[in-house]
Scaffold this motif. Structure first.
Motif, mmCIF file in Angstrom:
data_model
loop_
_atom_site.group_PDB
_atom_site.id
_atom_site.type_symbol
_atom_site.label_atom_id
_atom_site.label_comp_id
_atom_site.label_asym_id
_atom_site.label_seq_id
_atom_site.Cartn_x
_atom_site.Cartn_y
_atom_site.Cartn_z
ATOM 1 N N LEU A 30 0.833 -1.189 0.000
ATOM 2 C CA LEU A 30 0.000 0.000 0.000
ATOM 3 C C LEU A 30 0.876 1.251 0.000
ATOM 4 O O LEU A 30 1.956 1.270 0.607
ATOM 5 N N GLN A 31 0.385 2.313 -0.619
ATOM 6 C CA GLN A 31 1.152 3.552 -0.692
ATOM 7 C C GLN A 31 1.422 4.123 0.700
ATOM 8 O O GLN A 31 2.520 4.619 0.962
ATOM 9 N N THR A 32 0.436 4.039 1.582
ATOM 10 C CA THR A 32 0.625 4.563 2.940
ATOM 11 C C THR A 32 1.731 3.812 3.680
ATOM 12 O O THR A 32 2.513 4.411 4.431
ATOM 13 N N THR A 33 1.812 2.509 3.447
ATOM 14 C CA THR A 33 2.866 1.714 4.078
ATOM 15 C C THR A 33 4.223 2.080 3.510
ATOM 16 O O THR A 33 5.200 2.240 4.254
ATOM 17 N N THR A 57 -2.481 -2.879 10.719
ATOM 18 C CA THR A 57 -1.334 -2.683 9.833
ATOM 19 C C THR A 57 -0.187 -2.006 10.570
ATOM 20 O O THR A 57 0.981 -2.364 10.387
ATOM 21 N N HIS A 113 -3.259 -6.830 3.931
ATOM 22 C CA HIS A 113 -4.358 -6.739 2.967
ATOM 23 C C HIS A 113 -4.277 -7.823 1.896
ATOM 24 O O HIS A 113 -5.141 -7.895 1.007
#
Length: 329
Positions: A3-6, A137, A152
């Motif tokens: 994920l981009q946030t990760t 997460t 995810h």
């Protein structure tokens, strides 16, 4: 796949990957490389499988090839309660490395299947919304973040990634042993459910997370040295914050201890921590038996009505004692 946030969280941080050479952690390792995220790895050899020597060798090979550090630990023989003891040893090792080398994030390869297994096991034991919600997460611990970048994704997606890239990994033969509760739930329930209902399960966990966030009232936890304090709510809400704080200290509360916390005002957790709660205050501190207290201090504790099992620690910490005294006066 990340994920981009990760990716944004990990990009400019110092990261330690909990590595086993199995499919999940190997997939995460190569996804980190693919996204140019810097990290080192840590691996534990429990000495119960011949294959573990090959796994250690593979970890060393990857470290030499891709230029990251590989930390190893050979565990002493575990004779009882293997899963719990292995987890404690493993996280103890990781946290030693985090403290020594100042890592900001500990990365684990838990995926959607692991989260569903946890959910189903808690459901069958008897649990509330917070326990059922389970893994996040990102979880804030005392001096690092526990990050699960694959939460995810399901196992089949990870294996598909490895196979498409022709990446080697090891399969732990104990994963097929259904005498382990987690394996039993995985083979009989979580894997079949994910094959049919993955999209719905993902949405359900997202809703559960939102519901838990809205149900649990935010409260400030103040920490003075090794003493933690927050204003008491109801017992269920208290339990959420007690559990969260102790997790940040590397201590997991057992199911029996959780039941004790719902019933009693003072409970010793893991023979290490004392938790006391009344209608106004919740205190958490290392459990120290009160012996040889001076008469003046004993009288002060009595007048302030300091919980008996909290007195040993407060007698050893002047700052914490002053903090508690101001609260209770």
């Amino acid at each position: 796949m990340l994920l981009q946030t990760t990716k944004e969280l990990l990009q400019d941080s110092k990261n330690l990957l909990a590595f086993s050479a199995g499919g999940d952690s190997t997939a995460l390792l190569f996804l980190l490389l693919e996204n140019e995220i810097k990290f080192d790895i840590a691996i534990v050899d429990y000495g119960i499988r011949e294959q573990s020597k090959d796994e250690i060798a593979y970890a060393r090979e990857l470290a030499a090839k891709y230029g990251f550090s590989c930390y190893e630990k050979a565990a002493q023989e575990i004779t009882k309660n293997f899963e719990a003891e292995a987890r404690s040893l493993r996280y103890g090792f990781f946290e030693e490395l985090i403290e020594e080398y100042r890592y900001e994030n500990l990365l684990t390869a838990h995926h959607l299947g692991d989260r569903l297994e946890w959910f189903l096991m808690q459901l069958c034991k008897g649990a509330g919304c917070v326990e059922l919600s389970g893994m996040k997460t990102v979880e804030k611990r005392e001096n690092y973040n526990l990050v699960r970048p694959l939460l995810h994704l399901d196992k089949q997606e990870l294996l598909g990634y490895l196979n498409s890239k022709e990446i080697d990994y090891f399969e732990d033969e104990t994963n097929s042993d259904e005498s382990y509760q987690r394996n039993y739930f995985r083979h009989n329930f979580s894997e079949p459910l994910l094959q049919k209902y993955k999209s719905g399960i993902e949405k359900s966990f997202a809703y559960i997370d939102q519901d838990v966030d809205s149900l649990i009232e935010e409260t400030e936890v103040k920490v003075v040295n090794q003493l933690a304090h927050f204003e008491s709510k109801d017992r269920r809400t208290n339990l959420v914050y007690i559990d969260k704080y102790l997790k940040s200290c590397g201590e997991l509360i057992t199911a029996n201890e959780k039941q004790e916390l719902l019933k009693h005002e003072s409970v010793v957790i893991g023979r290490k921590y004392i938790v006391t709660q009344d209608t106004k205050n919740v205190f958490i501190a290392p459990y120290v038996q009160a012996t040889g207290l001076e008469k003046k201090l004993k009288e002060k504790f009595r007048v302030l009505e300091v919980p008996v099992k909290l007195r040993g620690y407060l007698a050893s910490d002047v700052e914490a004692l002053e903090f508690v005294s101001l609260l209770l006066e």
